[in-house]
Design a protein around this motif. Structure first.
Motif, PDB file in Angstrom:
ATOM      1  N   ASN A  64       9.950   1.529  -3.450  1.00 35.43           N
ATOM      2  CA  ASN A  64       8.816   1.431  -4.375  1.00 35.43           C
ATOM      3  C   ASN A  64       7.475   1.303  -3.653  1.00 35.43           C
ATOM      4  O   ASN A  64       6.583   0.581  -4.092  1.00 35.43           O
ATOM      5  CB  ASN A  64       9.004   0.261  -5.346  1.00 35.43           C
ATOM      6  N   GLY A  65       7.345   2.034  -2.538  1.00 37.30           N
ATOM      7  CA  GLY A  65       6.066   2.038  -1.836  1.00 37.30           C
ATOM      8  C   GLY A  65       4.940   2.644  -2.642  1.00 37.30           C
ATOM      9  O   GLY A  65       3.764   2.476  -2.301  1.00 37.30           O
ATOM     10  N   GLU A  66       5.280   3.358  -3.734  1.00 42.11           N
ATOM     11  CA  GLU A  66       4.239   3.894  -4.607  1.00 42.11           C
ATOM     12  C   GLU A  66       3.392   2.789  -5.222  1.00 42.11           C
ATOM     13  O   GLU A  66       2.284   3.043  -5.713  1.00 42.11           O
ATOM     14  CB  GLU A  66       4.854   4.773  -5.709  1.00 42.11           C
ATOM     15  N   ASN A  67       3.905   1.555  -5.191  1.00 45.86           N
ATOM     16  CA  ASN A  67       3.154   0.408  -5.701  1.00 45.86           C
ATOM     17  C   ASN A  67       2.471  -0.386  -4.591  1.00 45.86           C
ATOM     18  O   ASN A  67       1.857  -1.415  -4.868  1.00 45.86           O
ATOM     19  CB  ASN A  67       4.100  -0.519  -6.478  1.00 45.86           C
ATOM     20  N   HIS A  68       2.587   0.108  -3.345  1.00 45.02           N
ATOM     21  CA  HIS A  68       2.042  -0.639  -2.199  1.00 45.02           C
ATOM     22  C   HIS A  68       1.321   0.322  -1.255  1.00 45.02           C
ATOM     23  O   HIS A  68       1.791   0.596  -0.140  1.00 45.02           O
ATOM     24  CB  HIS A  68       3.169  -1.369  -1.466  1.00 45.02           C
ATOM     25  N   PRO A  69       0.176   0.855  -1.661  1.00 41.58           N
ATOM     26  CA  PRO A  69      -0.540   1.812  -0.792  1.00 41.58           C
ATOM     27  C   PRO A  69      -1.348   1.109   0.292  1.00 41.58           C
ATOM     28  O   PRO A  69      -1.650  -0.084   0.201  1.00 41.58           O
ATOM     29  CB  PRO A  69      -1.469   2.517  -1.778  1.00 41.58           C
ATOM     30  N   ILE A  70      -1.690   1.885   1.316  1.00 41.81           N
ATOM     31  CA  ILE A  70      -2.644   1.402   2.318  1.00 41.81           C
ATOM     32  C   ILE A  70      -3.990   1.183   1.635  1.00 41.81           C
ATOM     33  O   ILE A  70      -4.457   2.013   0.861  1.00 41.81           O
ATOM     34  CB  ILE A  70      -2.807   2.420   3.458  1.00 41.81           C
ATOM     35  N   TYR A 123       7.069   0.353   3.828  1.00 41.05           N
ATOM     36  CA  TYR A 123       7.449   0.827   2.493  1.00 41.05           C
ATOM     37  C   TYR A 123       7.711   2.327   2.484  1.00 41.05           C
ATOM     38  O   TYR A 123       7.133   3.078   3.273  1.00 41.05           O
ATOM     39  CB  TYR A 123       6.337   0.540   1.479  1.00 41.05           C
ATOM     40  N   ILE A 124       8.574   2.751   1.580  1.00 39.69           N
ATOM     41  CA  ILE A 124       8.771   4.155   1.256  1.00 39.69           C
ATOM     42  C   ILE A 124       8.470   4.334  -0.224  1.00 39.69           C
ATOM     43  O   ILE A 124       8.966   3.582  -1.068  1.00 39.69           O
ATOM     44  CB  ILE A 124      10.223   4.611   1.526  1.00 39.69           C
ATOM     45  N   ALA A 125       7.612   5.307  -0.538  1.00 39.14           N
ATOM     46  CA  ALA A 125       7.370   5.655  -1.941  1.00 39.14           C
ATOM     47  C   ALA A 125       8.602   6.411  -2.438  1.00 39.14           C
ATOM     48  O   ALA A 125       8.805   7.568  -2.076  1.00 39.14           O
ATOM     49  CB  ALA A 125       6.106   6.497  -2.077  1.00 39.14           C
ATOM     50  N   THR A 143       7.874  14.339  -2.450  1.00 32.83           N
ATOM     51  CA  THR A 143       8.020  13.379  -1.366  1.00 32.83           C
ATOM     52  C   THR A 143       9.314  12.608  -1.573  1.00 32.83           C
ATOM     53  O   THR A 143       9.731  12.374  -2.718  1.00 32.83           O
ATOM     54  CB  THR A 143       6.809  12.422  -1.293  1.00 32.83           C
ATOM     55  N   ASN A 144       9.973  12.234  -0.491  1.00 31.15           N
ATOM     56  CA  ASN A 144      11.224  11.485  -0.570  1.00 31.15           C
ATOM     57  C   ASN A 144      12.269  12.179  -1.445  1.00 31.15           C
ATOM     58  O   ASN A 144      13.085  11.540  -2.095  1.00 31.15           O
ATOM     59  CB  ASN A 144      10.975  10.060  -1.088  1.00 31.15           C
ATOM     60  N   ASN A 190      -2.274   7.410 -12.803  1.00 29.86           N
ATOM     61  CA  ASN A 190      -2.276   6.667 -11.546  1.00 29.86           C
ATOM     62  C   ASN A 190      -2.347   7.640 -10.375  1.00 29.86           C
ATOM     63  O   ASN A 190      -1.691   8.684 -10.389  1.00 29.86           O
ATOM     64  CB  ASN A 190      -0.994   5.842 -11.413  1.00 29.86           C
ATOM     65  N   GLU A 191      -3.129   7.294  -9.367  1.00 31.37           N
ATOM     66  CA  GLU A 191      -3.192   8.149  -8.190  1.00 31.37           C
ATOM     67  C   GLU A 191      -1.837   8.149  -7.489  1.00 31.37           C
ATOM     68  O   GLU A 191      -1.232   7.090  -7.259  1.00 31.37           O
ATOM     69  CB  GLU A 191      -4.285   7.700  -7.230  1.00 31.37           C
ATOM     70  N   ILE A 192      -1.349   9.342  -7.152  1.00 34.94           N
ATOM     71  CA  ILE A 192      -0.036   9.487  -6.542  1.00 34.94           C
ATOM     72  C   ILE A 192      -0.087   9.015  -5.090  1.00 34.94           C
ATOM     73  O   ILE A 192      -0.978   9.388  -4.332  1.00 34.94           O
ATOM     74  CB  ILE A 192       0.436  10.950  -6.620  1.00 34.94           C
ATOM     75  N   VAL A 193       0.882   8.204  -4.715  1.00 35.12           N
ATOM     76  CA  VAL A 193       0.977   7.672  -3.360  1.00 35.12           C
ATOM     77  C   VAL A 193       1.972   8.520  -2.564  1.00 35.12           C
ATOM     78  O   VAL A 193       3.125   8.680  -2.972  1.00 35.12           O
ATOM     79  CB  VAL A 193       1.427   6.200  -3.377  1.00 35.12           C
ATOM     80  N   LEU A 194       1.518   9.070  -1.448  1.00 34.85           N
ATOM     81  CA  LEU A 194       2.369   9.869  -0.569  1.00 34.85           C
ATOM     82  C   LEU A 194       2.992   8.985   0.491  1.00 34.85           C
ATOM     83  O   LEU A 194       2.520   7.863   0.730  1.00 34.85           O
ATOM     84  CB  LEU A 194       1.557  10.975   0.103  1.00 34.85           C
TER      85      LEU A 194
END
Length: 416
Positions: free
Chosen positions: A62-68, A268-270, A366-367, A391-395
């Motif tokens: 769930n890295g899509e919820n934890h961006p840089i 994290y991995i999205a 991705t993934n 929501n902005e897509i997290v790569l």
């Protein structure tokens, strides 16, 4: 995840075109500061206690919820704006360059075989942008930030305006050999573009093609191929050219860079676990069509194949892996993006136009998953990619391949 406000983008979309028309330059999007915060020691990179499940290889899901978010310099390194990966801070902070590279299927000299024209150095690109050109083939624009170990890159090919517009989105210095003069000349010579170009018709300030004189460009690559596929750009000459033109060398000096993409943070991995799988991706589908990617069918179709072990998408075309001629490495990326754009045929030369400003449909891979959403771009700003909820897509961290998909042929694109 925090939603971004899209109102300004939607209002501006109707007046923005990437097809040779005038594009406003006052963007309502203000670029964030790129001045990194210095730290004396590495931060504790161990993830804080979380309920996020493990992926099985040490990463949290769930890295899509934890961006840089904030980037910092740690022991001389910082996270790249183009890939999210840790690299030398000097590499990350300097402006990238965008180089035009041909993608033709040609007969191999001395044989009866055909293959992609040999491409040298392309595996070092952080981002590859691909779009259709006349003849219904595709051409590449490779964006490099980490090029210190390279001497030459090539072949180098001519410009189309939609590539220039996309180079502007990354605030890259644009590099080309030739151009479609009626549609590119005014743009590439404007203050909106910093370019390193061969001196030909349509270029106000160009460079020669003799590396011995310090020129950025030269011939001699790919012996036996037609002349236009023997060109290259040498890194030493490029750097001298940037110095001679007085271009800003860092994003901070130039002040026009917003972002490339939003990336999952370290650890994290999205995963996008609830979304559909997509492990073989065909930007032009598997049936012959005139959309730029569809000149080949079946096993010869342009495609990306996902490998779940390293989470990379491997590139194939013309019935074989696409490789870097310098090292034999197959091109592979962490993310693939389909940016669907309205396209038109301009004239009897078959020059094409694509609307790369405004908004449209997007698909992000991705993934091993596909996220359907939209893209938006205002003025000379960045491309933003959103999911269906806004929501902005997290790569995921790594390289990205962007396919400009001709909207009128989008029905052919497919994945499985």
């Amino acid at each position: 995840m925090k939603k971004r406000v899209l109102a300004a983008i939607i209002i501006a979309a109707g007046i923005l075109v990437g097809c040779g028309g005038e594009v406003p330059t006052d963007s309502p999007i203000q670029p964030p500061t790129l001045q990194p915060i210095e730290t004396d020691a590495p931060e504790d990179t161990d993830p804080e206690p979380t309920e996020e499940p493990q992926t099985g290889d040490g990463f949290l899901a769930n890295g899509e919820n934890h961006p840089i978010t904030e980037r910092k310099i740690v022991n001389g390194q910082m996270q790249s704006y183009l890939t999210g990966e840790w690299k030398d801070a000097d590499v990350v902070q300097r402006r990238s360059f965008a180089l035009m590279i041909p993608n033709n299927n040609l007969k191999v000299p001395g044989t009866n075989n055909t293959s992609t024209v040999p491409q040298h150095g392309i595996s070092h690109a952080s981002i590859i942008y691909e779009a259709p050109v006349e003849g219904r083939i595709t051409r590449l624009m490779a964006i490099f930030e980490d090029y210190d170990d390279l001497d030459v890159i090539g072949p180098v090919r001519s410009s189309r305006d939609y590539y220039v517009y996309e180079a502007i989105a990354f605030n890259s210095i644009y590099c080309n050999w030739g151009l479609a003069v009626p549609y590119v000349s005014e743009l590439i010579n404007s203050d909106r573009v910093d370019n390193i170009s061969v001196q030909l018709e349509g270029i106000n300030k160009g460079f020669g093609t003799n590396p011995a004189n310090g020129d950025p460009f030269g011939r001699g690559l790919n012996s036996g191929y037609s002349t236009e596929f023997t060109s290259s750009m040498n890194i030493a000459g490029y750097e001298k050219g940037v110095e001679k033109r007085g271009y800003a060398k860092t994003y901070e000096e130039d002040g026009r860079f917003e972002q490339a993409f939003l990336f999952a943070d370290d650890g994290y991995i999205a995963t996008y676990e609830s979304l559909p799988d997509a492990t073989v991706i065909y930007p032009g589908g598997t049936k012959s069509n005139k959309g730029g990617y569809g000149n080949n069918t079946g096993d010869n179709a342009i495609r990306f194949e996902y490998n779940e072990e390293d989470r990379l998408y491997y590139r194939y075309q013309y019935g074989a892996p696409q490789v870097d001629a310098d090292n034999g490495e197959q091109l592979a990326v962490t993310n693939v993006v389909f940016k669907v754009c309205h396209g038109e045929v301009r004239d009897n030369h078959d020059y094409l136009a694509f609307r790369v400003h405004g908004k449209g449909t997007a698909y992000v891979f991705t993934n091993g998953k596909v996220i359907e959403g939209t893209w938006s771009r205002v003025d000379d700003g960045a491309n933003y990619f959103y999911d269906k909820n806004g929501n902005e897509i997290v790569l995921n961290q790594g390289k990205t391949w962007i396919c400009c998909i001709w909207e009128e042929y989008a029905e052919y694109m497919s994945w499985e």
